[in-house]
Scaffold this motif. Sequence first.
Motif, PDB file in Angstrom:
ATOM      1  N   ALA A   1       0.815  -1.214   0.000  1.00 46.71           N
ATOM      2  CA  ALA A   1       0.000   0.000   0.000  1.00 46.71           C
ATOM      3  C   ALA A   1       0.852   1.269   0.000  1.00 46.71           C
ATOM      4  CB  ALA A   1      -0.927   0.004   1.217  1.00 46.71           C
ATOM      5  N   GLY A   2       2.173   1.091  -0.003  1.00 43.43           N
ATOM      6  CA  GLY A   2       3.057   2.239  -0.118  1.00 43.43           C
ATOM      7  C   GLY A   2       3.645   2.742   1.184  1.00 43.43           C
ATOM      8  N   TYR A   3       3.464   1.999   2.275  1.00 40.74           N
ATOM      9  CA  TYR A   3       3.998   2.416   3.573  1.00 40.74           C
ATOM     10  C   TYR A   3       5.331   1.710   3.833  1.00 40.74           C
ATOM     11  CZ  TYR A   3      -0.705   4.223   4.266  1.00 40.74           C
ATOM     12  OH  TYR A   3      -1.877   4.905   4.119  1.00 40.74           O
ATOM     13  N   GLU A   4       6.279   2.471   4.365  1.00 43.02           N
ATOM     14  CA  GLU A   4       7.583   1.909   4.698  1.00 43.02           C
ATOM     15  C   GLU A   4       7.558   1.491   6.163  1.00 43.02           C
ATOM     16  OE1 GLU A   4      12.332   2.985   4.198  1.00 43.02           O
ATOM     17  OE2 GLU A   4      10.774   4.424   3.633  1.00 43.02           O
ATOM     18  N   VAL A   5       7.465   0.199   6.403  1.00 46.87           N
ATOM     19  CA  VAL A   5       7.277  -0.309   7.759  1.00 46.87           C
ATOM     20  C   VAL A   5       8.125  -1.546   8.002  1.00 46.87           C
ATOM     21  CG1 VAL A   5       4.899   0.554   7.960  1.00 46.87           C
ATOM     22  CG2 VAL A   5       5.312  -1.763   7.097  1.00 46.87           C
ATOM     23  N   GLU A   6       8.338  -1.815   9.279  1.00 46.85           N
ATOM     24  CA  GLU A   6       8.862  -3.103   9.730  1.00 46.85           C
ATOM     25  C   GLU A   6       7.917  -3.583  10.818  1.00 46.85           C
ATOM     26  OE1 GLU A   6      12.667  -5.251  11.961  1.00 46.85           O
ATOM     27  OE2 GLU A   6      12.719  -3.096  11.516  1.00 46.85           O
ATOM     28  N   VAL A   7       7.295  -4.738  10.614  1.00 41.49           N
ATOM     29  CA  VAL A   7       6.357  -5.286  11.590  1.00 41.49           C
ATOM     30  C   VAL A   7       7.016  -6.480  12.275  1.00 41.49           C
ATOM     31  CG1 VAL A   7       4.045  -6.190  12.008  1.00 41.49           C
ATOM     32  CG2 VAL A   7       4.411  -4.514  10.181  1.00 41.49           C
ATOM     33  N   ILE A   8       7.160  -6.390  13.576  1.00 43.86           N
ATOM     34  CA  ILE A   8       7.899  -7.385  14.353  1.00 43.86           C
ATOM     35  C   ILE A   8       6.929  -8.328  15.048  1.00 43.86           C
ATOM     36  CG2 ILE A   8       9.463  -7.703  16.317  1.00 43.86           C
ATOM     37  CD1 ILE A   8      10.565  -4.871  15.564  1.00 43.86           C
ATOM     38  N   ASN A   9       7.180  -9.614  14.908  1.00 48.85           N
ATOM     39  CA  ASN A   9       6.337 -10.636  15.515  1.00 48.85           C
ATOM     40  C   ASN A   9       6.784 -10.880  16.955  1.00 48.85           C
ATOM     41  OD1 ASN A   9       4.858 -12.886  16.262  1.00 48.85           O
ATOM     42  ND2 ASN A   9       5.095 -13.909  14.290  1.00 48.85           N
ATOM     43  N   ALA A  10       6.011 -10.378  17.906  1.00 50.94           N
ATOM     44  CA  ALA A  10       6.267 -10.621  19.333  1.00 50.94           C
ATOM     45  C   ALA A  10       5.131 -11.459  19.904  1.00 50.94           C
ATOM     46  CB  ALA A  10       6.423  -9.309  20.098  1.00 50.94           C
ATOM     47  N   GLY A  11       4.719 -12.457  19.145  1.00 51.28           N
ATOM     48  CA  GLY A  11       3.685 -13.377  19.595  1.00 51.28           C
ATOM     49  C   GLY A  11       4.300 -14.640  20.161  1.00 51.28           C
ATOM     50  N   VAL A  12       3.780 -15.110  21.280  1.00 49.31           N
ATOM     51  CA  VAL A  12       4.235 -16.355  21.898  1.00 49.31           C
ATOM     52  C   VAL A  12       2.998 -17.176  22.260  1.00 49.31           C
ATOM     53  CG1 VAL A  12       5.418 -17.408  23.862  1.00 49.31           C
ATOM     54  CG2 VAL A  12       6.357 -15.345  22.808  1.00 49.31           C
ATOM     55  N   SER A  13       2.896 -18.373  21.704  1.00 51.89           N
ATOM     56  CA  SER A  13       1.742 -19.221  21.995  1.00 51.89           C
ATOM     57  C   SER A  13       1.629 -19.467  23.495  1.00 51.89           C
ATOM     58  CB  SER A  13       1.863 -20.560  21.260  1.00 51.89           C
ATOM     59  OG  SER A  13       1.788 -20.375  19.873  1.00 51.89           O
ATOM     60  N   GLY A  14       0.422 -19.309  24.006  1.00 50.70           N
ATOM     61  CA  GLY A  14       0.166 -19.560  25.411  1.00 50.70           C
ATOM     62  C   GLY A  14       0.317 -18.361  26.314  1.00 50.70           C
ATOM     63  N   ASP A  15       0.760 -17.241  25.789  1.00 50.69           N
ATOM     64  CA  ASP A  15       0.988 -16.088  26.649  1.00 50.69           C
ATOM     65  C   ASP A  15      -0.303 -15.576  27.283  1.00 50.69           C
ATOM     66  OD1 ASP A  15       3.686 -15.710  26.766  1.00 50.69           O
ATOM     67  OD2 ASP A  15       3.650 -13.726  25.847  1.00 50.69           O
ATOM     68  N   THR A  16      -0.214 -15.287  28.568  1.00 50.64           N
ATOM     69  CA  THR A  16      -1.246 -14.540  29.274  1.00 50.64           C
ATOM     70  C   THR A  16      -0.845 -13.072  29.279  1.00 50.64           C
ATOM     71  OG1 THR A  16      -0.129 -14.790  31.393  1.00 50.64           O
ATOM     72  CG2 THR A  16      -1.733 -16.507  30.788  1.00 50.64           C
ATOM     73  N   THR A  17      -1.704 -12.230  29.815  1.00 48.54           N
ATOM     74  CA  THR A  17      -1.348 -10.814  29.930  1.00 48.54           C
ATOM     75  C   THR A  17      -0.154 -10.628  30.858  1.00 48.54           C
ATOM     76  OG1 THR A  17      -2.980 -10.513  31.707  1.00 48.54           O
ATOM     77  CG2 THR A  17      -3.691 -10.007  29.454  1.00 48.54           C
ATOM     78  N   SER A  18      -0.060 -11.446  31.906  1.00 46.42           N
ATOM     79  CA  SER A  18       1.092 -11.352  32.817  1.00 46.42           C
ATOM     80  C   SER A  18       2.383 -11.674  32.088  1.00 46.42           C
ATOM     81  CB  SER A  18       0.919 -12.304  34.002  1.00 46.42           C
ATOM     82  OG  SER A  18      -0.159 -11.914  34.824  1.00 46.42           O
ATOM     83  N   MET A  19       2.340 -12.705  31.241  1.00 42.13           N
ATOM     84  CA  MET A  19       3.531 -13.094  30.488  1.00 42.13           C
ATOM     85  C   MET A  19       3.925 -12.002  29.500  1.00 42.13           C
ATOM     86  SD  MET A  19       2.539 -17.074  29.782  1.00 42.13           S
ATOM     87  CE  MET A  19       2.464 -18.269  31.129  1.00 42.13           C
TER      88      MET A  19
END
Length: 228
Positions: free
Chosen positions: A77-95
């Motif tokens: 779409a023309g945007y210069e971005v870097e999207v970082i994956n900080a997903g961890v399976s099983g994470d709760t809000t505390s984690m």
Amino acid sequence: MGFQAFVMSVLLLVGCSAQNEPPAEPPASATDDVTVADVAEDDAQVIVMLGDSLTAGFGLPDAAALPSVVERKLTEAGYEVEVINAGVSGDTTSMGRARYNWSVASADPDIVVIALGANDFLSSLPSSLARDNLSALIEQSQQDGIEVILAGLSPRFEGADNSLEAEYAAIYPSLAATYNVPLYPDLMAGVWNTPSLLLGDGLHPTAEGVEVMATGLLPVVISVIEAD
């Protein structure tokens, strides 16, 4: 879909992660996955997606995970971005809160997408705990000058007559209003009830399902990018 179907859907968010709280600093083996290894281009906007298996890309190659697809669509779409994956399976809000410094702040991002809370509910943790953790994540992000997008992972609590269900259902719109942050209420919109967009487990999105998720999320992300 009904609430029971939602519960079944998020059960696999737990994935294979340990249920113990993570350390405040990353184990050496984890840093390559959830911290920034490379410096973004000078003009690129950095976006971190902090979440669980729906963010991590359960059962999919890295290129098909939600952050990668969002980055591709934004680039197209023309945007210069870097999207970082900080997903961890099983994470709760505390984690997620425990690893904020090394999986979010270390990236010095412009935007963070917070997509956590479903596993708190599944563990029957008090809604006040999830709310407090999400509040702390939003507040710390804002203090660090990071724009926040809050993504709801429990969009449909149909016939929620259980007090805990109702409490969790109210968390996301309430926090979005309190902190004046954009809310994307249903990260799996258009995917939950479409079997062809789900993996063989009938729960997690296929690569095509992730494309639908990214398309839905994209306007919210673009609105924040353009507001800067």
